[in-house]
Design a protein around this motif. Structure first.
Motif, PDB file in Angstrom:
ATOM      1  N   MET A 266       1.005  -1.014   0.146  1.00 65.29           N
ATOM      2  CA  MET A 266      -0.092   0.042  -0.071  1.00 65.29           C
ATOM      3  C   MET A 266       0.778   1.270  -0.009  1.00 65.29           C
ATOM      4  SD  MET A 266      -3.132  -0.712  -0.246  1.00 65.29           S
ATOM      5  CE  MET A 266      -3.533   0.998  -0.464  1.00 65.29           C
ATOM      6  N   LEU A 267       1.979   1.250   0.645  1.00 58.43           N
ATOM      7  CA  LEU A 267       2.824   2.496   0.766  1.00 58.43           C
ATOM      8  C   LEU A 267       3.370   2.585  -0.575  1.00 58.43           C
ATOM      9  CD1 LEU A 267       4.725   1.882   4.310  1.00 58.43           C
ATOM     10  CD2 LEU A 267       2.882   3.543   3.636  1.00 58.43           C
ATOM     11  N   GLY A 268       3.661   1.581  -1.244  1.00 62.74           N
ATOM     12  CA  GLY A 268       4.141   1.815  -2.747  1.00 62.74           C
ATOM     13  C   GLY A 268       3.212   2.278  -3.483  1.00 62.74           C
TER      14      GLY A 268
ATOM     15  N   GLY B  37       9.936  10.666  -6.368  1.00 60.89           N
ATOM     16  CA  GLY B  37      10.473   9.593  -7.545  1.00 60.89           C
ATOM     17  C   GLY B  37       9.842   8.102  -6.915  1.00 60.89           C
ATOM     18  N   SER B  38      10.589   7.034  -7.345  1.00 63.39           N
ATOM     19  CA  SER B  38      10.431   5.777  -7.008  1.00 63.39           C
ATOM     20  C   SER B  38      11.171   5.387  -5.996  1.00 63.39           C
ATOM     21  CB  SER B  38      10.362   4.755  -8.348  1.00 63.39           C
ATOM     22  OG  SER B  38      11.645   4.849  -8.697  1.00 63.39           O
ATOM     23  N   GLU B  39      10.941   4.018  -5.499  1.00 63.28           N
ATOM     24  CA  GLU B  39      11.610   3.465  -4.231  1.00 63.28           C
ATOM     25  C   GLU B  39      12.983   3.086  -4.980  1.00 63.28           C
ATOM     26  OE1 GLU B  39      11.439  -0.554  -1.588  1.00 63.28           O
ATOM     27  OE2 GLU B  39       9.641   0.332  -2.340  1.00 63.28           O
ATOM     28  N   ASP B  40      13.007   2.633  -6.250  1.00 60.50           N
ATOM     29  CA  ASP B  40      14.438   2.255  -6.723  1.00 60.50           C
ATOM     30  C   ASP B  40      15.271   3.571  -6.913  1.00 60.50           C
ATOM     31  OD1 ASP B  40      13.468  -0.356  -6.903  1.00 60.50           O
ATOM     32  OD2 ASP B  40      12.809   0.074  -9.044  1.00 60.50           O
ATOM     33  N   GLN B  41      14.825   4.665  -7.079  1.00 59.48           N
ATOM     34  CA  GLN B  41      15.765   5.751  -7.337  1.00 59.48           C
ATOM     35  C   GLN B  41      16.079   6.662  -6.145  1.00 59.48           C
ATOM     36  OE1 GLN B  41      12.663   8.042  -9.590  1.00 59.48           O
ATOM     37  NE2 GLN B  41      13.725   7.462 -11.263  1.00 59.48           N
ATOM     38  N   ARG B  42      15.496   6.089  -4.910  1.00 64.02           N
ATOM     39  CA  ARG B  42      15.797   6.623  -3.712  1.00 64.02           C
ATOM     40  C   ARG B  42      17.004   5.854  -2.795  1.00 64.02           C
ATOM     41  NH1 ARG B  42      11.957   8.568   0.145  1.00 64.02           N
ATOM     42  NH2 ARG B  42      13.375  10.127   0.538  1.00 64.02           N
TER      43      ARG B  42
ATOM     44  N   ASN C  10      13.770   4.439   5.472  1.00 61.30           N
ATOM     45  CA  ASN C  10      12.905   3.682   4.741  1.00 61.30           C
ATOM     46  C   ASN C  10      12.903   4.331   3.458  1.00 61.30           C
ATOM     47  OD1 ASN C  10      10.594   2.615   3.409  1.00 61.30           O
ATOM     48  ND2 ASN C  10      10.331   1.423   5.438  1.00 61.30           N
ATOM     49  N   PRO C  11      12.955   3.781   2.149  1.00 59.40           N
ATOM     50  CA  PRO C  11      12.897   4.390   0.946  1.00 59.40           C
ATOM     51  C   PRO C  11      11.464   5.399   0.805  1.00 59.40           C
ATOM     52  CG  PRO C  11      14.166   2.552   0.586  1.00 59.40           C
ATOM     53  CD  PRO C  11      13.434   2.465   1.963  1.00 59.40           C
ATOM     54  N   ARG C  12      10.394   4.759   1.336  1.00 55.68           N
ATOM     55  CA  ARG C  12       8.953   4.940   1.102  1.00 55.68           C
ATOM     56  C   ARG C  12       8.752   6.252   1.792  1.00 55.68           C
ATOM     57  NH1 ARG C  12       7.190   5.572  -2.159  1.00 55.68           N
ATOM     58  NH2 ARG C  12       5.292   6.128  -1.692  1.00 55.68           N
TER      59      ARG C  12
ATOM     60  N   LEU D 293       3.074  10.157  -1.957  1.00 61.51           N
ATOM     61  CA  LEU D 293       3.747  10.837  -0.846  1.00 61.51           C
ATOM     62  C   LEU D 293       3.611  10.258   0.818  1.00 61.51           C
ATOM     63  CD1 LEU D 293       5.054  14.477  -0.677  1.00 61.51           C
ATOM     64  CD2 LEU D 293       4.231  13.291   1.345  1.00 61.51           C
ATOM     65  N   VAL D 294       4.630   9.904   1.487  1.00 61.77           N
ATOM     66  CA  VAL D 294       4.474   9.505   2.858  1.00 61.77           C
ATOM     67  C   VAL D 294       4.959  10.192   3.711  1.00 61.77           C
ATOM     68  CG1 VAL D 294       5.099   7.504   4.167  1.00 61.77           C
ATOM     69  CG2 VAL D 294       4.277   6.801   1.867  1.00 61.77           C
TER      70      VAL D 294
END
Length: 352
Positions: free
Chosen positions: A201-203, A347-352, A233-235, A207-208
Motif C-alpha cells: 500500500m505504501l508503494g 521518485g520511485s523506491e528504486d531511485q531513492r 526507509n525509501p518510502r 507521498l508518505v
C-alpha cells in the motif's frame, strides 16, 4: 497560498454557512459550533432549487433537521440579499491575516504534505477540504489520513486506504486544472522504526509523511534508532512533527521527545527526507533551535498545515513566518515547489 477575500452581499446561503464554518475553524472555536454551520450547509445542498427561498418566505426553514436559530438567521438574511450579521461579525473579528509581515513566504507555499479528512480524525469530507484548498490558492495537496494502529484517530486499514485511492481518482478526474490531489498517508512510526502500513500500500501512494504518535517518552537511544530507521526507509518522504511536543491548546502541554536530533536530521539529509515545520499553533514543531540545526545540516523542509478541518489549511501562515524568520530558503521548502518537481523529487523506491 492566499487569504480569502471577505464575502459581500449578495451571498449564496450555502457559501455564507461555509464561510462561517471556515472562520470558526480558523479562529479555533469549539467544534460543535463549526459542525452546526457545516451541517446546515450540507442540508441546503440536498434541497431542490428554490426550496430554500420558499421555506424562508413561509417561515419553515427551522423545520429542517440540522437548521437551528443561528444557522437559520444566516440563511434568511442571505436569501433576502443581505450580508448575514453573524458572518459579518466573524469576518470583522477573525478575517484578517493570521500573521503579519510574512506575505512573500505565505504566498510562495502552494502545497501541503500533511492534512486529514473525515476518513480518519478530520472533521470534513475530502471534497470540502479540496474545495477550500482551491479557494486558498493551493496548487496541490497530499491527503494524509492516519494509519491503522492509531485507532483513536480511526486510522485506515489497507482495505480502507485502497477505497480512498479509488475515490481520489474520481475526485482528480473532476477537478481539471483547479488543483492536484495526491495520495498519501501519515504513517505511524512503530517502536522499532517500522511503518504502520503494508509495503504494497505504501508503494501505491504518491507521498508518505511519517510521524511518531506513541511512546513519546521512550529513552533517547531507542527513540533515535526508531526515527533514524523510519527516515531511512525509501518510502518515507517527510518526517512529521518530529518532537511530538504540545505547547498550548485544549489538550494541554507535552514536553518534546528526547532523541539525538543531529543523528536524525543527518539521516533525513542523507535519505532526502524533508523535515516538517508543523504549523499548528499547539505544536509549533520543531522548536526554533532544531529548525536551525536541520538547516545547518542541509535538510529540506515541508511547511505543512496538519489541518483536520478546512479552516485550518490556512494555518501554514504560522509555519511560513517561522521559516522566514529563521532564514530557511524558499527553494529548500518542498511545499513551495510546483507539483511536477515534487513528484520528481519523491521518485520511485528504486531511485531513492
Amino acid at each position: 497560498m492566499r487569504s480569502l477575500e471577505p464575502l459581500q452581499a449578495p451571498v449564496d446561503p450555502v457559501e455564507a454557512l461555509r464561510r462561517v464554518g471556515f472562520l470558526l475553524e480558523r479562529s479555533r472555536q469549539h467544534s460543535r459550533r463549526v459542525e452546526a454551520f457545516r451541517g446546515a450547509a450540507q442540508v441546503l445542498r440536498g434541497l431542490d432549487e428554490g426550496e430554500v427561498a420558499q421555506r424562508v418566505k413561509a417561515g419553515t426553514i427551522t423545520d429542517l433537521t440540522g437548521i437551528g436559530k443561528s444557522t437559520a438567521g444566516v440563511i434568511e438574511q442571505a436569501v433576502r440579499g443581505e450580508l448575514p450579521d453573524y458572518l459579518a461579525t466573524q469576518q470583522d473579528e477573525h478575517g484578517g491575516p493570521l500573521v503579519e509581515g510574512s506575505e512573500a513566504y505565505t504566498e510562495a507555499i502552494i502545497g501541503d504534505c500533511h492534512l486529514h479528512s473525515d476518513w480518519s480524525d478530520g472533521g470534513s469530507p475530502i471534497e470540502e477540504m479540496v474545495l477550500t484548498a482551491v479557494e486558498l490558492g493551493h496548487e496541490w495537496m497530499v491527503l494524509t489520513d492516519h494509519s491503522p494502529r492509531l485507532r483513536i484517530a480511526n486510522g485506515l486499514t489497507a482495505q480502507r486506504l485502497a477505497q480512498q485511492l479509488e475515490l481520489l481518482e474520481r475526485i482528480n478526474a473532476s477537478l481539471g486544472d483547479a488543483i492536484t490531489v495526491l495520495s498519501g498517508i501519515e504513517v505511524d512510526i512503530l517502536d522499532d522504526g517500522a511503518l504502520d502500513q503494508t509495503p504494497e500500500m505504501l508503494g501505491r501512494l504518491d507521498l508518505v509523511t511519517a510521524s511518531v504518535h506513541s511512546k513519546l517518552k521512550m529513552a533517547k537511544g531507542p527513540m533515535t534508532r526508531r526515527m533514524v530507521a523510519a527516515v531511512s526507509n525509501p518510502r518515507v518522504n517527510v518526517l512529521g512533527h518530529c518532537t511530538g511536543r504540545l505547547v498550548t491548546g485544549g489538550r494541554g502541554t507535552r514536553p518534546q521527545s528526547d532523541f539525538d536530533a543531529r543523528a536524525v536530521f543527518e539521516a533525513c539529509a542523507e535519505h532526502d527526507v524533508a523535515v516538517e515545520i508543523n504549523s499548528r499553533p499547539e505544536r509549533c514543531d520543531p522548536p526554533d533551535e532544531l529548525i536551525e540545526l536541520a538547516l545547518d545540516i542541509g535538510c529540506l523542509f515541508a511547511v505543512d498545515s496538519d489541518a483536520h478541518a478546512p479552516g485550518q489549511l490556512e494555518m501554514k501562515a504560522y509555519g511560513a513566518e517561522r521559516a522566514e524568520r529563521l532564514g530557511v530558503p524558499l527553494e529548500r521548502i518542498v511545499t513551495t515547489w510546483e507539483v511536477e518537481r515534487l513528484v520528481e523529487w519523491v521518485g520511485s523506491e528504486d531511485q531513492r
